[in-house]
Design an enzyme around this catalytic site. Sequence first.
Site, PDB file in Angstrom:
ATOM      1  N   HIS A  36       4.067  14.034  51.202  1.00  0.00           N
ATOM      2  CA  HIS A  36       3.595  13.272  52.363  1.00  0.00           C
ATOM      3  C   HIS A  36       3.710  14.116  53.642  1.00  0.00           C
ATOM      4  O   HIS A  36       2.792  14.124  54.480  1.00  0.00           O
ATOM      5  CB  HIS A  36       4.418  11.986  52.482  1.00  0.00           C
ATOM      6  N   ASP A  54       0.952  16.565  53.781  1.00  0.00           N
ATOM      7  CA  ASP A  54      -0.281  15.882  54.184  1.00  0.00           C
ATOM      8  C   ASP A  54      -0.332  15.725  55.699  1.00  0.00           C
ATOM      9  O   ASP A  54      -1.383  15.942  56.319  1.00  0.00           O
ATOM     10  CB  ASP A  54      -0.387  14.500  53.535  1.00  0.00           C
TER      11      ASP A  54
END
Length: 110
Positions: free
Chosen positions: A75, A78
């Site tokens: 995450h 990202d």
Amino acid sequence: MQNEKISYQLITNAGNSKSYSMLAIEAAREKDFVKAKEYLNKAKDELKKAHSIQFELIQTEAQGIHMNMDVILVHAQDHLTMALMMKEQAEEFVNIYKELEELRTKGGVN
């Protein structure tokens, strides 16, 4: 650094960068190109911090020290990718707003 700490630092730096990029676009929309440039520089600074952390991760892996890839770290990566894209888009938006203002000033566009 442990995974969780690294992940949250990446998310923080990337989030700050993305926010500064958005502020740069808003400043350019308001024709404050000096402020827009300041915000873009702050976005770049935050990305440098994030890249430093990412480079440390890559160095560690290259030394044969394997880290667990958990969802939070993915995450965080990202977030970094999106922040990079946002900074590039912000630079383009600032340039476009600047060109539009130059055209308006010359009397070419209302």
